[in-house]
Write a protein that holds these residues in place. Structure first.
Motif, mmCIF file in Angstrom:
data_model
loop_
_atom_site.group_PDB
_atom_site.id
_atom_site.type_symbol
_atom_site.label_atom_id
_atom_site.label_comp_id
_atom_site.label_asym_id
_atom_site.label_seq_id
_atom_site.Cartn_x
_atom_site.Cartn_y
_atom_site.Cartn_z
ATOM 1 N N ILE A 5 14.040 -7.906 23.702
ATOM 2 C CA ILE A 5 13.649 -7.174 22.488
ATOM 3 C C ILE A 5 14.351 -5.821 22.460
ATOM 4 O O ILE A 5 14.848 -5.386 21.423
ATOM 5 C CB ILE A 5 12.122 -7.008 22.431
ATOM 6 C CG1 ILE A 5 11.458 -8.364 22.248
ATOM 7 C CG2 ILE A 5 11.723 -6.084 21.292
ATOM 8 C CD1 ILE A 5 9.947 -8.320 22.337
ATOM 9 N N LEU A 6 14.428 -5.159 23.589
ATOM 10 C CA LEU A 6 15.096 -3.875 23.680
ATOM 11 C C LEU A 6 16.579 -4.011 23.379
ATOM 12 O O LEU A 6 17.169 -3.181 22.677
ATOM 13 C CB LEU A 6 14.885 -3.266 25.068
ATOM 14 C CG LEU A 6 15.384 -1.844 25.276
ATOM 15 C CD1 LEU A 6 14.659 -0.901 24.315
ATOM 16 C CD2 LEU A 6 15.165 -1.394 26.696
ATOM 17 N N LEU A 7 17.199 -5.078 23.873
ATOM 18 C CA LEU A 7 18.611 -5.302 23.595
ATOM 19 C C LEU A 7 18.853 -5.652 22.128
ATOM 20 O O LEU A 7 19.873 -5.283 21.553
ATOM 21 C CB LEU A 7 19.169 -6.413 24.494
ATOM 22 C CG LEU A 7 19.296 -6.062 25.972
ATOM 23 C CD1 LEU A 7 19.714 -7.295 26.762
ATOM 24 C CD2 LEU A 7 20.289 -4.942 26.165
ATOM 25 N N GLN A 8 17.918 -6.338 21.502
ATOM 26 C CA GLN A 8 18.077 -6.690 20.096
ATOM 27 C C GLN A 8 17.951 -5.458 19.205
ATOM 28 O O GLN A 8 18.578 -5.375 18.149
ATOM 29 C CB GLN A 8 17.036 -7.726 19.694
ATOM 30 C CG GLN A 8 17.306 -9.104 20.244
ATOM 31 C CD GLN A 8 16.202 -10.089 19.883
ATOM 32 O OE1 GLN A 8 15.205 -9.713 19.292
ATOM 33 N NE2 GLN A 8 16.410 -11.343 20.260
ATOM 34 N N THR A 9 17.146 -4.506 19.564
ATOM 35 C CA THR A 9 17.003 -3.296 18.765
ATOM 36 C C THR A 9 18.134 -2.314 19.009
ATOM 37 O O THR A 9 18.204 -1.287 18.349
ATOM 38 C CB THR A 9 15.661 -2.599 19.061
ATOM 39 O OG1 THR A 9 15.618 -2.236 20.432
ATOM 40 C CG2 THR A 9 14.496 -3.464 18.683
ATOM 41 N N GLY A 10 18.989 -2.586 19.909
ATOM 42 C CA GLY A 10 20.114 -1.717 20.171
ATOM 43 C C GLY A 10 19.897 -0.816 21.353
ATOM 44 O O GLY A 10 20.820 -0.142 21.783
ATOM 45 N N GLY A 11 18.701 -0.739 21.858
ATOM 46 C CA GLY A 11 18.443 0.060 23.042
ATOM 47 C C GLY A 11 18.454 1.550 22.777
ATOM 48 O O GLY A 11 18.268 2.333 23.691
ATOM 49 N N GLY A 12 18.699 1.981 21.551
ATOM 50 C CA GLY A 12 18.746 3.402 21.245
ATOM 51 C C GLY A 12 17.362 3.979 21.067
ATOM 52 O O GLY A 12 16.358 3.275 21.063
ATOM 53 N N SER A 13 17.306 5.276 20.903
ATOM 54 C CA SER A 13 16.014 5.930 20.724
ATOM 55 C C SER A 13 15.500 5.678 19.306
ATOM 56 O O SER A 13 16.257 5.352 18.391
ATOM 57 C CB SER A 13 16.142 7.425 20.988
ATOM 58 O OG SER A 13 16.900 8.024 19.963
ATOM 59 N N SER A 14 14.225 5.846 19.143
ATOM 60 C CA SER A 14 13.625 5.598 17.828
ATOM 61 C C SER A 14 14.041 6.672 16.822
ATOM 62 O O SER A 14 14.049 6.425 15.630
ATOM 63 C CB SER A 14 12.108 5.543 17.949
ATOM 64 O OG SER A 14 11.612 6.779 18.398
ATOM 65 N N LEU A 15 14.396 7.849 17.301
ATOM 66 C CA LEU A 15 14.816 8.923 16.402
ATOM 67 C C LEU A 15 16.133 8.587 15.718
ATOM 68 O O LEU A 15 16.276 8.799 14.510
ATOM 69 C CB LEU A 15 14.944 10.244 17.162
ATOM 70 C CG LEU A 15 15.357 11.446 16.314
ATOM 71 C CD1 LEU A 15 14.295 11.720 15.258
ATOM 72 C CD2 LEU A 15 15.565 12.654 17.181
ATOM 73 N N THR A 16 17.084 8.047 16.456
ATOM 74 C CA THR A 16 18.369 7.708 15.833
ATOM 75 C C THR A 16 18.234 6.537 14.870
ATOM 76 O O THR A 16 18.972 6.456 13.901
ATOM 77 C CB THR A 16 19.420 7.360 16.909
ATOM 78 O OG1 THR A 16 18.932 6.296 17.722
ATOM 79 C CG2 THR A 16 19.749 8.564 17.740
ATOM 80 N N SER A 17 17.292 5.650 15.120
ATOM 81 C CA SER A 17 17.103 4.546 14.180
ATOM 82 C C SER A 17 16.353 5.002 12.937
ATOM 83 O O SER A 17 16.497 4.403 11.873
ATOM 84 C CB SER A 17 16.380 3.380 14.852
ATOM 85 O OG SER A 17 15.079 3.779 15.233
ATOM 86 N N MET A 18 15.552 6.040 13.034
ATOM 87 C CA MET A 18 14.811 6.557 11.882
ATOM 88 C C MET A 18 15.585 7.613 11.106
ATOM 89 O O MET A 18 15.197 7.977 10.008
ATOM 90 C CB MET A 18 13.479 7.161 12.352
ATOM 91 C CG MET A 18 12.507 6.168 12.916
ATOM 92 S SD MET A 18 11.942 5.018 11.668
ATOM 93 C CE MET A 18 10.875 6.079 10.741
ATOM 94 N N LEU A 19 16.669 8.108 11.659
ATOM 95 C CA LEU A 19 17.439 9.177 11.023
ATOM 96 C C LEU A 19 17.925 8.829 9.612
ATOM 97 O O LEU A 19 17.782 9.667 8.711
ATOM 98 C CB LEU A 19 18.608 9.581 11.930
ATOM 99 C CG LEU A 19 19.335 10.847 11.531
ATOM 100 C CD1 LEU A 19 18.397 12.045 11.597
ATOM 101 C CD2 LEU A 19 20.527 11.072 12.435
#
Length: 107
Positions: A5-19
């Motif tokens: 699941i972590l690899l599917q989400t890109g492994g990045g922080s939630s802040l960069t995905s919400m930016l």
């Protein structure tokens, strides 16, 4: 399972995905919401500054002069070429008395 699941989400922080969503909200606020609130505030100030003797134009395009202001039911009585008509304050869209009272610029 958690690593997949972590690899599917890109492994990045939630802040960069919400930016991108945060940036879209900021843009919408400054280009749509804030100007609309400013316009409503100016309109409310204009309607409260209406006084007897002002030459006005209603939102339906009727030109006239304010004869009386009835504060109890938030209406004004406007004298037009056809007679006196009762309007709501919110129906007045423009004040012409300030426009015509200013001295003309002669060249």
């Amino acid at each position: 399972m958690y690593t997949t699941i972590l690899l599917q989400t890109g492994g990045g922080s939630s802040l960069t995905s919400m930016l991108p969503f945060l940036l879209m909200f900021v843009v919408i606020y400054f280009f749509m919401i804030r100007p609309q609130m400013k316009k409503a505030k100016n309109e409310k100030a204009f309607q409260s500054s209406i006084a007897k003797g002002n030459k006005i134009v209603t939102s339906s395009g009727i030109h006239g002069k304010i004869v009386d202001i009835v504060d109890s039911d938030n209406t004004v009585i406007v004298e037009t070429g056809a007679g006196k008509i009762k309007f709501e304050r919110s129906a007045i869209s423009m004040d012409l008395s300030k426009k015509y009272s200013a001295p003309a610029d002669k060249k």
